[in-house]
Write a protein that holds these residues in place. Structure first.
Motif, PDB file in Angstrom:
ATOM      1  N   ASN A   1     -18.198  14.848 120.780  1.00 58.95           N
ATOM      2  CA  ASN A   1     -19.666  14.407 121.419  1.00 58.95           C
ATOM      3  C   ASN A   1     -20.226  15.436 121.648  1.00 58.95           C
ATOM      4  OD1 ASN A   1     -17.318  12.574 122.828  1.00 58.95           O
ATOM      5  ND2 ASN A   1     -18.752  11.156 122.027  1.00 58.95           N
ATOM      6  N   ARG A   2     -19.899  16.692 122.044  1.00 63.01           N
ATOM      7  CA  ARG A   2     -20.287  17.801 122.435  1.00 63.01           C
ATOM      8  C   ARG A   2     -19.721  19.011 122.008  1.00 63.01           C
ATOM      9  NH1 ARG A   2     -20.603  20.046 127.424  1.00 63.01           N
ATOM     10  NH2 ARG A   2     -19.095  18.179 128.339  1.00 63.01           N
ATOM     11  N   VAL A   3     -20.225  20.115 121.937  1.00 61.62           N
ATOM     12  CA  VAL A   3     -19.399  21.400 121.448  1.00 61.62           C
ATOM     13  C   VAL A   3     -19.872  22.575 122.141  1.00 61.62           C
ATOM     14  CG1 VAL A   3     -21.019  21.542 119.342  1.00 61.62           C
ATOM     15  CG2 VAL A   3     -18.796  22.529 119.335  1.00 61.62           C
ATOM     16  N   TYR A   4     -18.952  23.504 122.407  1.00 58.82           N
ATOM     17  CA  TYR A   4     -19.205  24.932 122.866  1.00 58.82           C
ATOM     18  C   TYR A   4     -18.768  25.944 121.700  1.00 58.82           C
ATOM     19  CZ  TYR A   4     -19.339  23.122 127.681  1.00 58.82           C
ATOM     20  OH  TYR A   4     -19.672  22.363 128.844  1.00 58.82           O
ATOM     21  N   CYS A   5     -19.735  26.583 121.262  1.00 58.29           N
ATOM     22  CA  CYS A   5     -19.431  27.655 120.437  1.00 58.29           C
ATOM     23  C   CYS A   5     -18.920  28.950 120.883  1.00 58.29           C
ATOM     24  CB  CYS A   5     -20.521  28.165 119.635  1.00 58.29           C
ATOM     25  SG  CYS A   5     -21.361  26.892 118.657  1.00 58.29           S
ATOM     26  N   LEU A   6     -17.729  29.406 120.464  1.00 57.71           N
ATOM     27  CA  LEU A   6     -17.272  30.734 121.051  1.00 57.71           C
ATOM     28  C   LEU A   6     -17.284  32.066 120.223  1.00 57.71           C
ATOM     29  CD1 LEU A   6     -15.712  28.941 123.381  1.00 57.71           C
ATOM     30  CD2 LEU A   6     -13.465  30.142 122.808  1.00 57.71           C
ATOM     31  N   TYR A   7     -17.632  32.994 120.696  1.00 59.43           N
ATOM     32  CA  TYR A   7     -17.821  34.157 120.001  1.00 59.43           C
ATOM     33  C   TYR A   7     -17.153  35.371 120.922  1.00 59.43           C
ATOM     34  CZ  TYR A   7     -19.524  38.219 117.631  1.00 59.43           C
ATOM     35  OH  TYR A   7     -19.668  39.222 117.016  1.00 59.43           O
ATOM     36  N   ASP A   8     -16.374  36.113 120.514  1.00 64.77           N
ATOM     37  CA  ASP A   8     -15.784  37.169 120.977  1.00 64.77           C
ATOM     38  C   ASP A   8     -15.386  36.739 122.642  1.00 64.77           C
ATOM     39  OD1 ASP A   8     -15.050  39.667 121.125  1.00 64.77           O
ATOM     40  OD2 ASP A   8     -16.912  40.746 121.387  1.00 64.77           O
ATOM     41  N   GLY A   9     -14.811  35.720 122.959  1.00 65.33           N
ATOM     42  CA  GLY A   9     -14.322  35.108 124.188  1.00 65.33           C
ATOM     43  C   GLY A   9     -15.298  34.504 125.014  1.00 65.33           C
ATOM     44  N   GLN A  10     -16.512  34.401 124.615  1.00 68.00           N
ATOM     45  CA  GLN A  10     -17.515  33.927 125.542  1.00 68.00           C
ATOM     46  C   GLN A  10     -17.926  32.548 124.783  1.00 68.00           C
ATOM     47  OE1 GLN A  10     -20.408  37.413 125.598  1.00 68.00           O
ATOM     48  NE2 GLN A  10     -20.129  36.952 127.957  1.00 68.00           N
ATOM     49  N   ALA A  11     -18.551  31.567 125.839  1.00 65.36           N
ATOM     50  CA  ALA A  11     -19.190  30.576 124.996  1.00 65.36           C
ATOM     51  C   ALA A  11     -20.602  30.816 125.018  1.00 65.36           C
ATOM     52  CB  ALA A  11     -18.816  29.270 126.054  1.00 65.36           C
ATOM     53  N   VAL A  12     -20.912  30.832 123.875  1.00 62.66           N
ATOM     54  CA  VAL A  12     -22.427  31.467 123.548  1.00 62.66           C
ATOM     55  C   VAL A  12     -23.377  30.414 123.652  1.00 62.66           C
ATOM     56  CG1 VAL A  12     -21.783  33.851 122.604  1.00 62.66           C
ATOM     57  CG2 VAL A  12     -21.991  31.551 121.052  1.00 62.66           C
ATOM     58  N   LYS A  13     -23.064  29.233 123.302  1.00 59.60           N
ATOM     59  CA  LYS A  13     -24.104  27.970 122.809  1.00 59.60           C
ATOM     60  C   LYS A  13     -23.187  26.945 123.228  1.00 59.60           C
ATOM     61  CE  LYS A  13     -28.038  26.869 121.671  1.00 59.60           C
ATOM     62  NZ  LYS A  13     -29.362  27.346 122.397  1.00 59.60           N
ATOM     63  N   GLU A  14     -23.917  25.897 124.156  1.00 61.44           N
ATOM     64  CA  GLU A  14     -23.548  24.345 123.915  1.00 61.44           C
ATOM     65  C   GLU A  14     -24.543  23.585 123.472  1.00 61.44           C
ATOM     66  OE1 GLU A  14     -23.013  21.073 127.625  1.00 61.44           O
ATOM     67  OE2 GLU A  14     -23.314  23.045 128.264  1.00 61.44           O
ATOM     68  N   LEU A  15     -23.814  22.642 122.527  1.00 60.48           N
ATOM     69  CA  LEU A  15     -24.621  21.891 121.651  1.00 60.48           C
ATOM     70  C   LEU A  15     -24.225  20.250 121.747  1.00 60.48           C
ATOM     71  CD1 LEU A  15     -24.556  24.087 118.644  1.00 60.48           C
ATOM     72  CD2 LEU A  15     -26.816  23.741 119.976  1.00 60.48           C
ATOM     73  N   GLU A  16     -25.120  19.194 121.502  1.00 61.48           N
ATOM     74  CA  GLU A  16     -24.895  17.990 121.330  1.00 61.48           C
ATOM     75  C   GLU A  16     -24.540  17.812 119.748  1.00 61.48           C
ATOM     76  OE1 GLU A  16     -24.924  15.215 123.279  1.00 61.48           O
ATOM     77  OE2 GLU A  16     -25.259  16.267 125.015  1.00 61.48           O
ATOM     78  N   THR A  17     -23.405  17.225 119.417  1.00 61.80           N
ATOM     79  CA  THR A  17     -22.908  17.177 118.139  1.00 61.80           C
ATOM     80  C   THR A  17     -23.771  16.678 117.144  1.00 61.80           C
ATOM     81  OG1 THR A  17     -20.710  17.238 118.943  1.00 61.80           O
ATOM     82  CG2 THR A  17     -20.797  16.810 116.722  1.00 61.80           C
ATOM     83  N   LYS A  18     -24.370  15.402 117.485  1.00 60.31           N
ATOM     84  CA  LYS A  18     -25.089  14.710 116.825  1.00 60.31           C
ATOM     85  C   LYS A  18     -26.572  15.296 116.213  1.00 60.31           C
ATOM     86  CE  LYS A  18     -27.226  11.487 120.271  1.00 60.31           C
ATOM     87  NZ  LYS A  18     -26.583  11.893 121.539  1.00 60.31           N
ATOM     88  N   SER A  19     -26.852  16.117 117.405  1.00 62.88           N
ATOM     89  CA  SER A  19     -28.301  16.976 116.839  1.00 62.88           C
ATOM     90  C   SER A  19     -27.877  18.284 116.162  1.00 62.88           C
ATOM     91  CB  SER A  19     -29.091  16.981 118.019  1.00 62.88           C
ATOM     92  OG  SER A  19     -28.397  17.266 119.052  1.00 62.88           O
ATOM     93  N   THR A  20     -26.477  18.613 115.741  1.00 62.01           N
ATOM     94  CA  THR A  20     -26.258  20.005 115.265  1.00 62.01           C
ATOM     95  C   THR A  20     -25.794  19.813 113.790  1.00 62.01           C
ATOM     96  OG1 THR A  20     -25.285  22.028 115.577  1.00 62.01           O
ATOM     97  CG2 THR A  20     -24.090  20.339 116.224  1.00 62.01           C
ATOM     98  N   THR A  21     -25.613  20.956 113.297  1.00 63.65           N
ATOM     99  CA  THR A  21     -25.051  20.964 111.719  1.00 63.65           C
ATOM    100  C   THR A  21     -23.840  21.985 111.534  1.00 63.65           C
ATOM    101  OG1 THR A  21     -26.518  22.519 111.262  1.00 63.65           O
ATOM    102  CG2 THR A  21     -27.276  20.443 110.890  1.00 63.65           C
ATOM    103  N   GLU A  22     -23.105  22.066 110.617  1.00 59.68           N
ATOM    104  CA  GLU A  22     -21.771  23.126 110.447  1.00 59.68           C
ATOM    105  C   GLU A  22     -22.652  24.423 110.345  1.00 59.68           C
ATOM    106  OE1 GLU A  22     -18.640  22.771 107.467  1.00 59.68           O
ATOM    107  OE2 GLU A  22     -19.295  20.388 107.638  1.00 59.68           O
ATOM    108  N   GLU A  23     -23.856  24.561 109.839  1.00 56.04           N
ATOM    109  CA  GLU A  23     -24.432  25.666 109.478  1.00 56.04           C
ATOM    110  C   GLU A  23     -25.032  26.426 110.994  1.00 56.04           C
ATOM    111  OE1 GLU A  23     -24.513  23.674 105.896  1.00 56.04           O
ATOM    112  OE2 GLU A  23     -25.291  22.893 107.669  1.00 56.04           O
TER     113      GLU A  23
END
Length: 494
Positions: free
Chosen positions: A462-484
């Motif tokens: 439903n929702r997603v946190y993007c991790l980079y280098d041990g940090q949650a750099v972005k929070e996104l609603e899944t339905k309004s995002t893409t794999e890219e």
């Protein structure tokens, strides 16, 4: 390989299978979990000796009944479970040169350590891999261990190299590097047998494909003459269904809250929350800190700062036991090492996380109740096993994963954490796992789903946190995002 058959107690694993390939080609071997791919390759690499049928190289019959016989015939294998094939307390050089060292034992000669390290360094340099030969294997990442195993395999006279799920622990960059190594070996006329569940990779790197189903040969084709959908249909023996379930869950109040979490190594100032009935994705490449986060929330990583709040109550997680008592469950990435008891039965595994339910007075286990529970969950989860008494080590990867998940369903947790739950799992078993997770969400459970497979994040969360280098750099609603977009943030994009 001609007419290869093999049986284990209660299971006919291979039934008159044929397999042919040439050096200088990359040949994919694919099939659902339990199709017999790994078993067939274990026969070829000498791990199983009680098979019937014939193996021939260049028309010469080979009696391969031991790993040594296979190696003498130029056949090397790199298993999916890298930790079981390496000696953690030895150095990289000692592990790479292990076969040569063992083969020269008994000749009463001293090991020339400088020479050993030079030879290992030359092999790694030839593969364009920068790992110190003096580093202990226990200090390596999963991806580095994989490379050490491939280096060991090609340190010998190698005509055929079997790679069992080689890209499962690798990041996108590391996979690209592995493919470069495969193409180099191909130019040196090595034949690569590539076992994988990742169809896009197979279509990128392989020349030919052999498909198996239920221990039998189904088809061998040139990659150029087939499509991904046709391959899946032959694997499953039926038309391809929609893989991800519809998510119609009622999302409730916040169950799990994590504030400014840091550990001693990887996680840095990380915050997130999960509500009841919600599936929250943790997207990130290999090494981003997904596994460390999952383990920290399960009480098995030491934290330096931050707080974990469950149902409004601050948790002190000193160990996984504390997590289980508070209703937190983890299905770990390394299932054979951390998620299941491989030498125990399916029944024992399914009740391991909640023995209290099956214990009578004076602490004796009620075997009848335990057996009934196991049978019920085997049926409910679609675990393919001859019986509940079968040892888990004899099950296929997908069925082992179902057992790893099943034990927590018996235990009834509030928060379910899944770390790469479909790693090394086929299309059919993946669908079963997605259905299971959707069912848990429907029952109001809070779910964290950590994976580097971005298509799964899009399909199941439903929702997603993007991790980079041990940090949650972005929070996104899944339905309004893409794999890219997920990949952009997971690779450090701002």
């Amino acid at each position: 390989m001609k007419d290869i058959s093999i049986e284990f107690p209660g299971v006919k694993a291979l039934n008159h299978v044929h397999f042919t390939m040439e050096t200088g080609k990359v040949h994919a071997l694919i099939g659902a979990n339990g199709a017999g791919k790994s078993t067939l390759m274990k026969v070829l690499s000498g791990a199983y000796s009680h098979y019937t049928g014939e193996i021939a190289i260049n028309g010469q019959k080979q009696d391969i009944r031991s790993p040594k016989k296979a190696q003498d015939a130029g056949i090397q294998i790199v298993y999916q479970e890298v930790d079981t094939a390496l000696i953690s307390y030895l150095t990289v050089a000692e592990n790479i040169m292990l076969l040569e060292t063992v083969h020269s034992m008994g000749k009463k000669q001293l090991i020339k350590w400088t020479e050993l390290h030079e030879k290992a360094a030359a092999i790694l340099a030839g593969m364009n891999i920068e790992i110190s030969t003096k580093k202990l294997v226990s200090e390596l990442t999963l991806a580095e261990k994989q490379m050490v195993l491939i280096a060991r395999a090609i340190s010998q006279q190698c005509e055929f190299l079997i790679l069992d799920e080689p890209t499962a622990p690798l990041s996108h960059t590391e996979t690209t590097e592995l493919f470069r190594i495969i193409r180099d070996l191909q130019k040196q006329n090595v034949g690569i047998i590539f076992i994988s569940h990742r169809l896009p990779e197979i279509f990128e790197i392989c020349d030919e494909i052999t498909i198996m189903r239920n221990g039998e040969w189904v088809a061998t084709e040139r990659i150029a003459d087939t499509t991904q959908n046709k391959v899946v249909e032959k694997m499953l023996g039926q038309k391809l269904e929609e893989q991800f379930p519809e998510l119609h869950t009622q999302i409730g109040n916040t169950v799990l809250e994590v504030n400014s979490l840091s550990d001693q190594d990887k996680i840095r100032d990380l915050s997130l929350h999960v509500k009841s009935g919600e599936i929250v994705g943790i997207a990130g490449l290999v090494g981003a800190g997904k596994t460390e986060l999952c383990k920290a929330l399960f009480g098995s990583e030491k934290l330096t700062t931050g707080e974990i709040i469950l149902h409004g109550k601050k948790l002190k997680l000193r160990s996984p036991h504390d997590a289980v008592v508070n209703g937190v469950a983890l299905v770990p990435e390394e299932r054979r090492k951390e998620g299941i008891l491989v030498l125990e039965s399916v029944e024992t595994n399914l009740t391991a996380a909640n023995l209290n339910r099956f214990t009578k007075v004076f602490g004796f286990v009620d075997r009848k109740k335990e057996k009934e529970n196991a049978k019920q969950f085997i049926q409910r989860l679609g675990i393919k096993t001859p019986s509940e008494d079968t040892k888990v080590q004899n099950l296929s990867g997908g069925n082992q994963q179902k057992v790893a998940i099943g034990k927590w369903l018996v235990a009834e947790a509030d928060v379910y954490i899944f770390d790469e739950p479909t790693k090394g799992v086929d299309v059919g078993a993946k669908k079963d796992i997605f259905d299971l997770i959707a069912e848990l969400a429907k029952r109001g459970k809070a779910i964290l789903y950590a994976t580097s497979e971005l298509s799964e994040i899009i399909g199941i969360t439903n929702r997603v946190y993007c991790l980079y280098d041990g940090q949650a750099v972005k929070e996104l609603e899944t339905k309004s995002t893409t794999e890219e977009e997920l990949l952009f943030y997971s690779t450090g994009g701002r």
